[in-house]
Write a protein that holds these residues in place. Structure first.
Motif, mmCIF file in Angstrom:
data_model
loop_
_atom_site.group_PDB
_atom_site.id
_atom_site.type_symbol
_atom_site.label_atom_id
_atom_site.label_comp_id
_atom_site.label_asym_id
_atom_site.label_seq_id
_atom_site.Cartn_x
_atom_site.Cartn_y
_atom_site.Cartn_z
ATOM 1 N N MET A 285 -13.857 -11.785 -0.598
ATOM 2 C CA MET A 285 -12.845 -11.129 -1.641
ATOM 3 C C MET A 285 -11.287 -11.532 -1.281
ATOM 4 N N SER A 286 -10.863 -11.553 -0.194
ATOM 5 C CA SER A 286 -9.746 -12.223 0.148
ATOM 6 C C SER A 286 -9.298 -13.640 0.009
ATOM 7 N N ALA A 287 -10.216 -14.376 0.286
ATOM 8 C CA ALA A 287 -10.347 -15.839 -0.278
ATOM 9 C C ALA A 287 -10.228 -15.884 -1.885
ATOM 10 N N GLY A 288 -10.925 -15.114 -2.520
ATOM 11 C CA GLY A 288 -11.088 -15.184 -3.949
ATOM 12 C C GLY A 288 -9.655 -14.919 -4.473
ATOM 13 N N ILE A 289 -8.886 -14.168 -4.007
ATOM 14 C CA ILE A 289 -7.831 -13.644 -4.640
ATOM 15 C C ILE A 289 -6.484 -14.294 -3.942
ATOM 16 N N GLY A 290 -6.961 -15.610 -3.200
ATOM 17 C CA GLY A 290 -5.620 -16.281 -2.645
ATOM 18 C C GLY A 290 -4.994 -15.754 -1.364
ATOM 19 N N GLY A 291 -5.668 -14.813 -0.676
ATOM 20 C CA GLY A 291 -5.214 -14.400 0.515
ATOM 21 C C GLY A 291 -5.896 -15.183 1.746
ATOM 22 N N TYR B 240 -6.824 -8.373 1.008
ATOM 23 C CA TYR B 240 -7.946 -7.478 0.184
ATOM 24 C C TYR B 240 -7.629 -6.142 0.187
ATOM 25 N N ILE B 241 -7.325 -5.722 1.346
ATOM 26 C CA ILE B 241 -7.203 -4.180 1.740
ATOM 27 C C ILE B 241 -6.121 -3.766 0.736
ATOM 28 N N ALA B 242 -5.053 -4.648 0.642
ATOM 29 C CA ALA B 242 -3.779 -4.239 0.010
ATOM 30 C C ALA B 242 -4.094 -4.228 -1.451
ATOM 31 N N TYR B 243 -4.871 -5.160 -1.866
ATOM 32 C CA TYR B 243 -5.492 -5.292 -3.397
ATOM 33 C C TYR B 243 -6.387 -3.992 -3.703
ATOM 34 N N ALA C 7 -5.153 7.815 4.161
ATOM 35 C CA ALA C 7 -5.156 7.945 5.732
ATOM 36 C C ALA C 7 -6.157 7.052 6.337
ATOM 37 N N VAL C 8 -7.301 6.887 5.753
ATOM 38 C CA VAL C 8 -8.518 6.010 6.101
ATOM 39 C C VAL C 8 -8.028 4.351 5.764
ATOM 40 N N ALA C 9 -7.455 4.288 4.673
ATOM 41 C CA ALA C 9 -6.797 2.845 4.503
ATOM 42 C C ALA C 9 -5.780 2.640 5.301
ATOM 43 N N ALA C 10 -5.073 3.399 5.625
ATOM 44 C CA ALA C 10 -3.891 2.821 6.775
ATOM 45 C C ALA C 10 -4.452 2.720 8.097
ATOM 46 N N ALA C 11 -5.603 3.506 8.403
ATOM 47 C CA ALA C 11 -6.190 3.217 9.655
ATOM 48 C C ALA C 11 -6.932 1.922 9.730
ATOM 49 N N ILE C 12 -7.635 1.608 8.335
ATOM 50 C CA ILE C 12 -7.960 -0.206 8.604
ATOM 51 C C ILE C 12 -6.948 -1.122 8.307
ATOM 52 N N GLY C 13 -5.714 -0.813 8.235
ATOM 53 C CA GLY C 13 -4.998 -1.909 7.832
ATOM 54 C C GLY C 13 -3.989 -1.820 6.848
ATOM 55 N N PHE C 14 -4.080 -0.976 5.702
ATOM 56 C CA PHE C 14 -3.295 -0.864 4.468
ATOM 57 C C PHE C 14 -1.733 -0.613 5.145
ATOM 58 N N ARG C 15 -0.846 -1.380 4.352
ATOM 59 C CA ARG C 15 0.266 -1.559 4.555
ATOM 60 C C ARG C 15 1.292 -1.415 3.299
ATOM 61 N N LEU D 190 3.735 0.076 -5.115
ATOM 62 C CA LEU D 190 3.430 -0.216 -3.536
ATOM 63 C C LEU D 190 3.693 -1.403 -2.986
ATOM 64 N N LEU D 191 3.322 -2.477 -3.775
ATOM 65 C CA LEU D 191 3.272 -3.753 -3.062
ATOM 66 C C LEU D 191 4.121 -4.782 -3.792
ATOM 67 N N GLY D 192 4.966 -4.587 -4.756
ATOM 68 C CA GLY D 192 5.707 -5.323 -5.248
ATOM 69 C C GLY D 192 5.366 -6.189 -6.225
#
Length: 262
Positions: free
Chosen positions: A51-57, A64-67, A131-139, A226-228
Motif C-alpha cells: 500500500m505504501s508503494a501504491g501511494i508513492g511512499g 501508509y501508517i500516516a495515511y 496510542a496503538v497507532a503511535a506504538a507502531i510508528g504513527f507520527r 495532522l499531516l499537512g
C-alpha cells in the motif's frame, strides 16, 4: 427550579448512569473497538509495504501508517456509536424509559445522557486507537498546537453527529439485534471512503460516491490538520456534513422519542 436547571441536572444523572453501565458491561464497547484496531494492524503489517508503494511512499510502510490512521480514527467513532444504538434500544424495549416517564424528570435528559456518554466513549476510543497507532510508528511532528486542537474539535463534532444518527436508529429498532444491524452503515461507509486508498485509485464511476459521503471530507480534513496535506474544500464539506447530521439526528430522535411517549 428552572426548566434549564432541571434538564442539566437530570442529564448529568443520566450521563452518570450510562457511564456506570458501560463500565460494568464493557464487552460491547471492547468488541466494537477491536474492529478498527485489528484493521489497523492488518493493513499495516500485511498490506503496508504494498500500500505504501501504491501511494508513492516507496517500500517504507510508515508512509501508509500516516495515511491510514486518520481514517481509522473516524472509523473508530462509527464503531463506537453502534453501541449507542444498541444501548438506547435496550432502554426503550426493556421498560426503563417507561419508568423514567412516570418520574418528575426532564423528558429529553434520557437521550441527552446517551449522547454525551457516547461522545465521551468515542473520544476515549480514539485515544486508545491513537496510542496503538503511535506504538507502531504513527507520527505527526509538523502539526501545531492549534491544528491539534482543531483536529480534536473535528473528532468531537463528528462523534456528536454520528451519535445523534445512532440514537435515531436505536429508537426505531424493535430489538438490540435490529439496532446493531441498522447502525452498520456507520462501519460500512468508512470502507468505501478514502480511509484505505486515495479516491483517484477507485473506479471513475464510484469516485463521486466515495468523495462526497460524510467520512471522506472529515478524513481528508483530519489528514490535513495532522499531516499537512491539502485540505481544500474538504474542511467546509466536513463541517457541513457534521451540522446536517447533528440537526437531522436530533430532530429525528426527538420526534420518535416524543411519539413513543404518547
Amino acid at each position: 427550579m428552572s426548566s434549564l436547571t432541571l434538564a442539566a441536572r437530570n442529564s448529568s444523572t443520566m450521563l452518570r448512569r450510562n457511564l456506570l453501565h458501560a463500565r460494568r458491561y464493557p464487552s460491547l464497547t471492547l468488541n466494537l473497538l477491536l474492529t478498527p484496531i485489528m484493521l489497523l494492524l492488518l493493513f499495516v503489517y500485511i498490506f503496508g509495504d504494498t500500500m505504501s508503494a501504491g501511494i508513492g511512499g516507496g517500500a517504507d510502510r510508515s508512509a501508509y501508517i500516516a495515511y491510514l490512521v486518520p481514517g481509522l480514527v473516524l472509523m473508530t467513532i462509527g464503531s463506537t456509536t453502534i453501541g449507542t444504538a444498541v444501548s438506547i434500544c435496550n432502554d426503550m424495549t426493556e421498560g426503563i424509559v417507561a419508568r423514567f416517564r412516570t418520574m418528575p424528570i426532564h423528558r429529553g435528559s434520557v437521550i441527552t445522557g446517551h449522547v454525551i456518554g457516547s461522545v465521551l466513549q468515542s473520544v476515549v476510543s480514539v485515544v486508545l486507537v491513537g496510542a496503538v497507532a503511535a506504538a507502531i510508528g504513527f507520527r505527526s511532528t509538523d502539526a501545531t498546537v492549534l491544528e491539534w486542537l482543531a483536529a480534536f474539535a473535528l473528532v468531537t463534532l463528528f462523534a456528536t453527529a454520528l451519535t445523534w444518527i445512532a440514537v435515531g436508529m436505536g429508537l426505531i429498532s424493535p430489538n438490540a439485534e435490529a439496532a446493531g444491524n441498522n447502525a452498520m452503515p456507520l462501519i460500512f461507509l468508512p470502507l468505501v471512503s478514502s480511509t484505505f486508498v486515495p479516491i483517484d485509485a477507485m473506479p471513475g464511476w464510484f469516485q463521486p460516491v466515495a468523495e462526497y459521503q460524510p467520512f471522506t471530507p472529515a478524513i481528508e480534513t483530519l489528514r490535513g490538520l495532522l499531516l499537512g496535506t491539502e485540505i481544500g474544500h474538504n474542511g467546509w464539506l466536513a463541517l457541513a456534513w457534521c451540522v446536517a447530521l447533528c440537526t437531522l439526528g436530533y430532530l429525528w430522535s426527538k420526534s420518535v422519542f416524543n411519539r413513543d411517549a404518547k
